[in-house]
Design a protein around this motif. Structure first.
Motif, short mmCIF file in Angstrom:
data_model
loop_
_atom_site.label_atom_id
_atom_site.label_comp_id
_atom_site.label_asym_id
_atom_site.label_seq_id
_atom_site.Cartn_x
_atom_site.Cartn_y
_atom_site.Cartn_z
N ALA A 116 51.34 34.46 32.68
CA ALA A 116 51.49 35.77 32.69
C ALA A 116 50.26 36.60 32.44
N ALA A 117 50.21 37.81 33.21
CA ALA A 117 49.15 38.70 32.80
C ALA A 117 49.72 40.28 32.75
N VAL A 118 49.15 41.07 32.35
CA VAL A 118 49.70 42.47 32.26
C VAL A 118 49.05 43.12 33.61
N PRO A 119 49.90 43.52 34.40
CA PRO A 119 49.49 43.98 35.70
C PRO A 119 48.53 45.35 35.58
N GLU A 120 47.52 45.42 36.51
CA GLU A 120 46.42 46.23 36.35
C GLU A 120 47.40 47.55 36.57
N LYS A 173 36.56 34.20 44.98
CA LYS A 173 36.62 35.66 45.66
C LYS A 173 37.12 36.56 44.71
N GLN A 174 36.78 37.82 44.51
CA GLN A 174 37.24 38.86 43.60
C GLN A 174 38.31 39.66 44.35
N LYS A 175 39.55 39.57 43.86
CA LYS A 175 40.50 40.61 44.06
C LYS A 175 40.99 41.67 43.14
N GLY A 176 40.48 42.77 42.83
CA GLY A 176 40.74 43.66 41.82
C GLY A 176 39.99 43.35 40.74
N ARG A 177 40.66 43.17 39.66
CA ARG A 177 39.72 42.74 38.42
C ARG A 177 39.65 41.29 38.41
N ASP A 178 40.51 40.53 38.89
CA ASP A 178 40.56 39.02 38.69
C ASP A 178 39.91 38.29 39.77
N PHE A 179 39.64 37.09 39.70
CA PHE A 179 39.04 36.21 40.82
C PHE A 179 39.91 35.33 41.05
N TRP A 180 39.96 34.74 42.54
CA TRP A 180 40.94 33.67 42.90
C TRP A 180 40.20 32.79 43.68
N CYS A 181 40.68 31.53 43.58
CA CYS A 181 40.19 30.54 44.43
C CYS A 181 41.25 29.35 44.59
N CYS A 182 40.53 28.35 45.67
CA CYS A 182 41.75 27.20 45.74
C CYS A 182 41.56 26.21 44.51
N CYS A 183 42.69 25.84 44.04
CA CYS A 183 42.55 24.99 42.74
C CYS A 183 42.04 23.54 43.04
N PRO A 184 41.14 23.39 42.11
CA PRO A 184 40.21 22.20 42.30
C PRO A 184 40.91 20.99 41.68
N SER A 213 45.71 29.84 44.80
CA SER A 213 46.47 30.13 44.01
C SER A 213 45.89 30.00 42.34
N PHE A 214 44.86 29.92 42.33
CA PHE A 214 44.19 29.71 40.86
C PHE A 214 43.38 30.99 40.59
N LYS A 215 43.96 31.68 39.75
CA LYS A 215 43.56 33.07 39.25
C LYS A 215 42.57 32.64 37.80
N ILE A 216 41.43 33.65 37.87
CA ILE A 216 40.49 33.76 36.95
C ILE A 216 40.35 35.08 36.14
N ASP A 217 40.72 35.45 35.14
CA ASP A 217 40.61 36.74 34.40
C ASP A 217 39.57 36.78 33.74
N PRO A 218 38.41 37.38 34.30
CA PRO A 218 37.10 37.53 33.33
C PRO A 218 37.41 38.19 32.13
N SER A 219 38.21 39.32 31.95
CA SER A 219 38.38 40.00 30.68
C SER A 219 38.93 39.06 29.59
N VAL A 220 39.75 38.12 29.66
CA VAL A 220 40.11 37.36 28.48
C VAL A 220 39.61 36.01 28.80
N GLN A 221 38.73 35.53 29.93
CA GLN A 221 38.06 34.35 30.18
C GLN A 221 39.00 33.05 30.02
N LEU A 222 40.15 33.51 30.71
CA LEU A 222 41.14 32.39 30.99
C LEU A 222 41.48 32.43 32.56
N TRP A 223 41.88 31.12 32.81
CA TRP A 223 42.52 30.76 34.09
C TRP A 223 43.91 30.18 34.15
N HIS A 224 44.32 30.29 35.41
CA HIS A 224 45.81 29.74 35.44
C HIS A 224 45.99 29.38 37.04
#
Length: 622
Positions: free
Chosen positions: A549-553, A29-40, A48-59
């Protein structure tokens, strides 16, 4: 297999959108610029699982795992890096060229043996589903009678082995050599040297590795015959102590529930999965081993539940399992603690029979009440003696305390010893003295696959002092600086000097910085995913640091990187001044002229530091 070129890896990376790949496994589910989901990778109810599409990284902020698209596939499907690249290449319909292998033949013996196993599984499955042979009909009747008909044979690729050389003729017709069939253990030689099928008139259960590739077989005799179950022997691709039946089907459910369930039979695994209990696996004709436990711990981070049959064989297996009690099960193990629990099914039932008779919910409730293996073992020993007699209580005390021998020096063992004393009407001090006198058994473990010496038991971690607030802040700044630079490679190039000059307080951070510099020196245009992947190869766990860590929007990444670089530089300057002040605290250790020179240096450096601190303003809020 050969090596995959950097160009092909980059092509696959660019064709594999991270949000899409993860979205195929779990809802995002998208929230702002990032996507979030339950960690598999672990069980959670709040994403608590964040996906940053701009840098193609997840945490994942729950389990602190992270990385790029390759790391996601590696961790969720238990694949190596080359295997993850190949899987994503297949998904993206990209043909990759591998160098270093022979183009006209498989590049490795293991690959060839897997081809033989795959072809064998296909042959067996076709025999089960289509053969009019009476043996195949009996196999279909057996499976239907066990509730394993319908779609089950297709989903689990079940088969029938007709024997009589049918498989050998089929495989040699496909171009496989006799010696290869023997090495894959799908065929054997008679005393006269003739090649014959290893499995004959059996229902066949293909055994897959964690990636889903067939590596061996288990066969169940139809009707009367011995052995009732026959497994493949050890081969270059199959080691019983390292493989669990059904792991390829179960690992996703293990990750989401945090629990692994271990049973003892193929049909039990399939029956539980069909009943909706999809985190079940089985050992392969062997007791649970430490390698099994380590393998399961990678997928099930909460606990491992050993489900024992209620019959005599199941109880013997329960006694053998007590041999795996060690320090990893005590609170002193910290984050490396393994929670191994056990439960015995009632009324001599096996798991398939229990589910058929009482339903999946009843089994889930039983699993939920599973006792820690330590308590389970102690209760079994106490129940085996007559506690109403002095002789029975004495025997029970001795045998129950013996369960604690591997962890006799732990606080947990002492607590259990006191409980045992109470149940056996013994004095606590006598029980503790008997515990202390026990001889800890040699560790029961398997050596490495290459047959070398067993791996040494890891030493208990040394006590560490509590970090001060300033030290914790410093480590946080280091992590954030590395993370921002890894996610913005152009900024990493701009701050290469700072990366090389920072006095890292944690050695792993220094190793990560060195990896970033090395990658950028080889390829100044390296993508964020490449920086993270290479750093993780050099420093296990680096992905969690670099994706946390990520730079806040709304904030400028360049400004954030510059702020963190200055913060770390100021901290290094303060550390240098503190070291010099320590030298000045004992003038007798320095010549007068050296003392004066050092004093002037400290004064000058302190003044410069004060000016820099005044100019170093906090970042404006996003």
């Amino acid at each position: 297999m050969g090596s995959i070129s950097d160009e092909d890896i980059q092509r696959v990376r660019e064709a594999s959108d991270l949000v899409s790949v993860i979205g195929e496994r779990v809802p995002v589910k998208q929230k702002g610029r990032d996507f979030w989901c339950c960690c598999p990778l672990h069980q959670e109810k709040t994403p608590s699982f964040k996906i940053d599409p701009s840098v193609q990284l997840w945490h994942c902020f729950g389990c602190n795992e992270g990385g790029d698209v390759f790391a996601f596939v590696m961790k969720t499907e238990d694949l190596s890096f080359p295997e993850a690249v190949r899987k994503l290449a297949e998904r993206a319909h990209i043909d990759i060229q591998e160098t270093g292998g022979r183009p006209s033949a498989p590049a490795s013996k293991k690959a060839r043996l897997k081809e033989i196993c795959a072809a064998t599984a296909e042959f067996y499955h076709t025999q089960l589903m289509r053969s009019p042979d009476a043996g195949a009909a009996r196999a279909r009747e057996y499976l239907a009678g066990r509730g394993l008909g319908g779609k089950v044979p297709k989903e689990w690729n079940l088969g029938f082995a007709p024997g009589r050389g049918a498989l050998v003729r089929h495989l040699t017709g496909r171009g496989f050599r006799d010696d290869e069939l023997v090495e894959a253990n799908v065929a054997s030689r008679s005393r006269e040297g003739r090649l014959r099928d290893r499995f004959y008139d059996r229902v066949m259960f293909p055994i897959n590795d964690a990636a889903g590739e067939c590596i061996a077989f288990g066969g169940r005799v139809i009707g009367q015959g011995e052995p009732k179950y026959l497994n493949s022997q050890e081969t270059p691709i199959f080691h019983k102590s390292q493989v669990l039946y059904g792991l390829d089907h179960a690992k996703a459910a293990m990750a989401s529930t945090g629990t692994a369930i271990v049973v003892e039979g193929y049909t039990d695994v399939i029956a539980l999965h069909e009943a909706g209990i999809k985190n079940a696996v089985a050992t392969l004709g062997t007791a649970l081993t430490m390698r099994h436990i380590r393998l399961l711990s990678r997928h099930a981070q909460h606990r491992i539940v050993y489900l024992f049959d209620g019959d005599a064989a199941g109880q013997r297996a329960a006694d053998r399992a007590l041999g795996f009690i060690d320090e990893s099960m005590t609170p002193e193990a910290g984050r490396s603690k393994v929670e191994l629990a056990a439960v015995t099914l009632p009324d001599d039932l096996d798991p398939a029979e229990f589910v058929a008779a009482r339903g999946a919910d009843a089994l889930r409730a039983l699993i939920e009440r599973a006792q820690p293996l330590l308590k389970y073992g102690i209760d079994r020993r106490l129940a085996a003696s007559d506690l109403t007699t002095a002789e029975g209580r004495t025997r029970a005390l001795t045998e129950a305390l013996a369960v604690l021998a591997p962890i006799k020096d732990s606080l947990l063992a002492k607590d259990y010893a006191v409980q045992i004393a109470g149940r056996c009407r013994a004095r606590e001090e006598d029980a503790l003295a008997a515990l202390a006198a026990l001889e800890a058994p040699a560790r029961r473990d398997e050596g490495p696959a290459d047959g070398g010496a067993p791996a040494p038991r890891p030493a208990a971690p040394a006590p560490t002092r509590r970090l001060t607030q300033a030290e914790r802040s410093r480590l946080r700044f280091e992590r954030e600086f590395l993370s921002v630079l890894a996610q913005h490679p152009l900024l990493a190039l701009a701050h290469a000097d700072e990366l090389a000059q920072v006095q890292w307080r944690r050695s792993a951070h220094g190793a990560i910085a060195a990896s970033l510099l090395e990658t950028l020196a080889a390829d100044p245009g390296a993508a964020a995913g490449t920086l993270v992947t290479n750093a993780t190869v050099a420093v296990p766990g680096a992905a969690g640091t670099l994706t946390a860590a990520a730079v806040p929007e709304g904030q400028d990444p360049a400004a954030v990187a510059a702020y963190l670089a200055e913060e770390l530089s100021l901290g290094d300057a303060e550390e240098a001044i503190a070291s010099m002040r320590a030298l000045l605290s004992d003038p007798s250790q320095l010549a007068p002229e050296d003392y004066d020179a050092l004093f002037q240096s400290v004064v000058g450096m302190q003044g410069d530091l004060n000016h820099r601190r005044q100019a170093h303003k906090p970042l404006p809020p996003a």
